[in-house]
Design a protein around this motif. Sequence first.
Motif, PDB file in Angstrom:
ATOM      1  N   ALA A  39     -14.251  51.968  22.374  1.00 12.55           N
ATOM      2  CA  ALA A  39     -15.330  52.502  21.552  1.00 12.55           C
ATOM      3  C   ALA A  39     -15.276  54.035  21.486  1.00 12.55           C
ATOM      4  O   ALA A  39     -14.752  54.691  22.393  1.00 12.55           O
ATOM      5  N   PRO A  40     -15.813  54.632  20.429  1.00  6.91           N
ATOM      6  CA  PRO A  40     -15.795  56.098  20.268  1.00  6.91           C
ATOM      7  C   PRO A  40     -16.450  56.839  21.436  1.00  6.91           C
ATOM      8  O   PRO A  40     -15.958  57.892  21.852  1.00  6.91           O
ATOM      9  N   ALA A  41     -17.560  56.318  21.956  1.00  2.00           N
ATOM     10  CA  ALA A  41     -18.242  56.996  23.063  1.00  2.00           C
ATOM     11  C   ALA A  41     -17.351  57.073  24.295  1.00  2.00           C
ATOM     12  O   ALA A  41     -17.312  58.100  24.988  1.00  2.00           O
ATOM     13  N   TYR A  42     -16.644  55.987  24.561  1.00  2.00           N
ATOM     14  CA  TYR A  42     -15.718  56.004  25.703  1.00  2.00           C
ATOM     15  C   TYR A  42     -14.571  56.968  25.440  1.00  2.00           C
ATOM     16  O   TYR A  42     -14.184  57.741  26.326  1.00  2.00           O
ATOM     17  N   ARG A  43     -14.018  56.939  24.235  1.00  2.00           N
ATOM     18  CA  ARG A  43     -12.901  57.820  23.916  1.00  2.00           C
ATOM     19  C   ARG A  43     -13.303  59.288  24.028  1.00  2.00           C
ATOM     20  O   ARG A  43     -12.512  60.127  24.460  1.00  2.00           O
ATOM     21  N   GLN A  44     -14.540  59.590  23.657  1.00  4.60           N
ATOM     22  CA  GLN A  44     -15.020  60.966  23.760  1.00  4.60           C
ATOM     23  C   GLN A  44     -15.044  61.419  25.221  1.00  4.60           C
ATOM     24  O   GLN A  44     -14.613  62.534  25.544  1.00  4.60           O
ATOM     25  N   MET A  45     -15.549  60.569  26.108  1.00 10.84           N
ATOM     26  CA  MET A  45     -15.567  60.916  27.520  1.00 10.84           C
ATOM     27  C   MET A  45     -14.147  60.976  28.082  1.00 10.84           C
ATOM     28  O   MET A  45     -13.827  61.847  28.909  1.00 10.84           O
ATOM     29  N   SER A  46     -13.299  60.080  27.634  1.00 12.98           N
ATOM     30  CA  SER A  46     -11.904  60.083  28.069  1.00 12.98           C
ATOM     31  C   SER A  46     -11.212  61.377  27.651  1.00 12.98           C
ATOM     32  O   SER A  46     -10.461  61.977  28.426  1.00 12.98           O
ATOM     33  N   ASP A  47     -11.469  61.805  26.430  1.00 13.61           N
ATOM     34  CA  ASP A  47     -10.874  63.054  25.944  1.00 13.61           C
ATOM     35  C   ASP A  47     -11.379  64.256  26.736  1.00 13.61           C
ATOM     36  O   ASP A  47     -10.646  65.219  26.963  1.00 13.61           O
ATOM     37  N   GLU A  48     -12.637  64.206  27.153  1.00  5.97           N
ATOM     38  CA  GLU A  48     -13.188  65.294  27.947  1.00  5.97           C
ATOM     39  C   GLU A  48     -12.478  65.393  29.305  1.00  5.97           C
ATOM     40  O   GLU A  48     -12.188  66.490  29.790  1.00  5.97           O
ATOM     41  N   ILE A  49     -12.195  64.239  29.887  1.00  8.91           N
ATOM     42  CA  ILE A  49     -11.454  64.230  31.152  1.00  8.91           C
ATOM     43  C   ILE A  49     -10.067  64.843  30.960  1.00  8.91           C
ATOM     44  O   ILE A  49      -9.624  65.690  31.747  1.00  8.91           O
ATOM     45  N   ASP A  50      -9.395  64.443  29.900  1.00  9.52           N
ATOM     46  CA  ASP A  50      -8.062  64.989  29.621  1.00  9.52           C
ATOM     47  C   ASP A  50      -8.127  66.499  29.387  1.00  9.52           C
ATOM     48  O   ASP A  50      -7.237  67.236  29.820  1.00  9.52           O
ATOM     49  N   ARG A  51      -9.175  66.949  28.699  1.00  8.24           N
ATOM     50  CA  ARG A  51      -9.321  68.387  28.439  1.00  8.24           C
ATOM     51  C   ARG A  51      -9.459  69.161  29.750  1.00  8.24           C
ATOM     52  O   ARG A  51      -8.860  70.221  29.937  1.00  8.24           O
ATOM     53  N   ARG A  52     -10.253  68.622  30.674  1.00 13.97           N
ATOM     54  CA  ARG A  52     -10.445  69.300  31.958  1.00 13.97           C
ATOM     55  C   ARG A  52      -9.148  69.348  32.762  1.00 13.97           C
ATOM     56  O   ARG A  52      -8.847  70.363  33.403  1.00 13.97           O
ATOM     57  N   ILE A  53      -8.399  68.268  32.733  1.00 12.48           N
ATOM     58  CA  ILE A  53      -7.143  68.242  33.481  1.00 12.48           C
ATOM     59  C   ILE A  53      -6.139  69.222  32.884  1.00 12.48           C
ATOM     60  O   ILE A  53      -5.460  69.956  33.609  1.00 12.48           O
ATOM     61  N   LYS A  54      -6.067  69.260  31.565  1.00  7.53           N
ATOM     62  CA  LYS A  54      -5.126  70.169  30.900  1.00  7.53           C
ATOM     63  C   LYS A  54      -5.488  71.628  31.141  1.00  7.53           C
ATOM     64  O   LYS A  54      -4.637  72.515  31.011  1.00  7.53           O
ATOM     65  N   ALA A  55      -6.749  71.902  31.477  1.00  6.91           N
ATOM     66  CA  ALA A  55      -7.177  73.277  31.748  1.00  6.91           C
ATOM     67  C   ALA A  55      -6.659  73.782  33.103  1.00  6.91           C
ATOM     68  O   ALA A  55      -6.657  74.991  33.348  1.00  6.91           O
ATOM     69  N   LEU A  56      -6.242  72.867  33.986  1.00 10.35           N
ATOM     70  CA  LEU A  56      -5.696  73.282  35.273  1.00 10.35           C
ATOM     71  C   LEU A  56      -4.329  73.926  35.070  1.00 10.35           C
ATOM     72  O   LEU A  56      -3.499  73.419  34.319  1.00 10.35           O
ATOM     73  N   ALA A  57      -4.080  75.022  35.758  1.00  7.89           N
ATOM     74  CA  ALA A  57      -2.825  75.748  35.586  1.00  7.89           C
ATOM     75  C   ALA A  57      -1.621  74.864  35.903  1.00  7.89           C
ATOM     76  O   ALA A  57      -0.560  74.971  35.268  1.00  7.89           O
ATOM     77  N   LEU A  58      -1.771  73.965  36.862  1.00  7.43           N
ATOM     78  CA  LEU A  58      -0.646  73.123  37.284  1.00  7.43           C
ATOM     79  C   LEU A  58      -0.192  72.182  36.184  1.00  7.43           C
ATOM     80  O   LEU A  58       0.996  71.842  36.095  1.00  7.43           O
ATOM     81  N   PHE A  59      -1.112  71.793  35.308  1.00  8.05           N
ATOM     82  CA  PHE A  59      -0.799  70.763  34.312  1.00  8.05           C
ATOM     83  C   PHE A  59      -0.758  71.293  32.876  1.00  8.05           C
ATOM     84  O   PHE A  59      -0.719  70.515  31.929  1.00  8.05           O
ATOM     85  N   ARG A  60      -0.772  72.604  32.697  1.00 10.26           N
ATOM     86  CA  ARG A  60      -0.717  73.146  31.342  1.00 10.26           C
ATOM     87  C   ARG A  60       0.670  72.982  30.756  1.00 10.26           C
ATOM     88  O   ARG A  60       1.652  73.040  31.448  1.00 10.26           O
TER      89      ARG A  60
END
Length: 421
Positions: free
Chosen positions: A400-421
Amino acid sequence: MLRLLAWLTTGFVLALAALILLCIQALEMRPLVTATDELSAASISRAKAILRQNDPRRMAPGSTRDIRLSGPDLEALLNFAARRGIKGNAALTLRQDGADIGYTAALPALFADIGPGRFINVRARLGVSKQRLEVEQVRIGRIPLPAALFEVLLVEGMRYTGLAPELELLKKTVAKVAITPEAAKLTYVWQPELLDSVRTLAVTPAQRERLAAAHRLLVDSINPIARTRRKADLADVLGPLLQAAGDQAGASRRSDAYRDALLVTALHLSGHNIALVIPEAARWPRPLPLALSLRGRGDLAQHFAISAAIAAWGGESLANVVGLDKEVSDSRHGSGFSFVDLAADRAGTRLGELAVHNPERLAAAIKAGIEGSTLLPPIDGLPEAMMASEFHQRFGSTDAPAYRQMSDEIDRRIKALALFR
């Protein structure tokens, strides 16, 4: 004499030409099977159920069991096996009393530039005769291969790889095979020798030695900290462990060393007994008690380490789906669905992938120093402890879109870490 040499030369040239022609006929421009989607959480759940039902510890020698596998489950297992062996993609279609299998392996793009294609496509038609599975037809590219010849090549290949005894044991173990368009049913007779075969296939002697060495490094990383305190951040142990493992292995084998270190860490945190696969591990030294955590939580350290090991050893798609499967299961029966745990799963997955595909970058990060905040992003605002009804009300489903939105937020936070950029 000159005439004999002329005949030999001609024969060699003709044989070489025939070989080149066969190679050309075996390659194609388009793949028969394209990349498949990730293994579904439902497939993993069904696989776990099958393993529980067929736990060898509950089976007496000579006992008979039936396994029913649907087409999608078989295809998922086939693809997982394909990705662990000769990298490729597989597709399977069940029919009455048989199955059709397609498999594609991609060669480097250079082959497409200099030849007729870069894809090796294999088409196999299997049938059931007298409750046994048989190969009916095989085609590699545009080359039809007689079934009898394919079976001979398969046996010789198994003998070359040392797997011939396992193949013979498997033939003796599977008593009946029945296939319908919906599922395949296998009837097998449990034989204790199977467990030894699985152990041999699961971990090679070289891997046993490497894992024993990695375990010793884990103990050496934990004990100095455990002598002064009872709790520590996962990064306090993982950093020195990966540093020591990478230094010992050297640049050429650093990726393997990281994989081994992540696996022994995950086994330690999960409490799983590796002695079931490596019996001598029961005599390995045990580390002193030390509670490890991430963002102050022990469960997040477990999620992170286990997903990192699965990603390093089994591929990112499997690691992601195992984490998701665990959360869906918790929403129904356990502590509830947690996006916080899911964030730890995905961050661990990224570390496992980094260890395999870019060990140099990971080595540089470890040398600079890693902390808990290096590995896992902030978790504030991520919902957790949701039972199935609440999860369904707030997010619907994992599609569902609501789940995908939260999933994308998790991915955004992880990508913000210097180790995973």
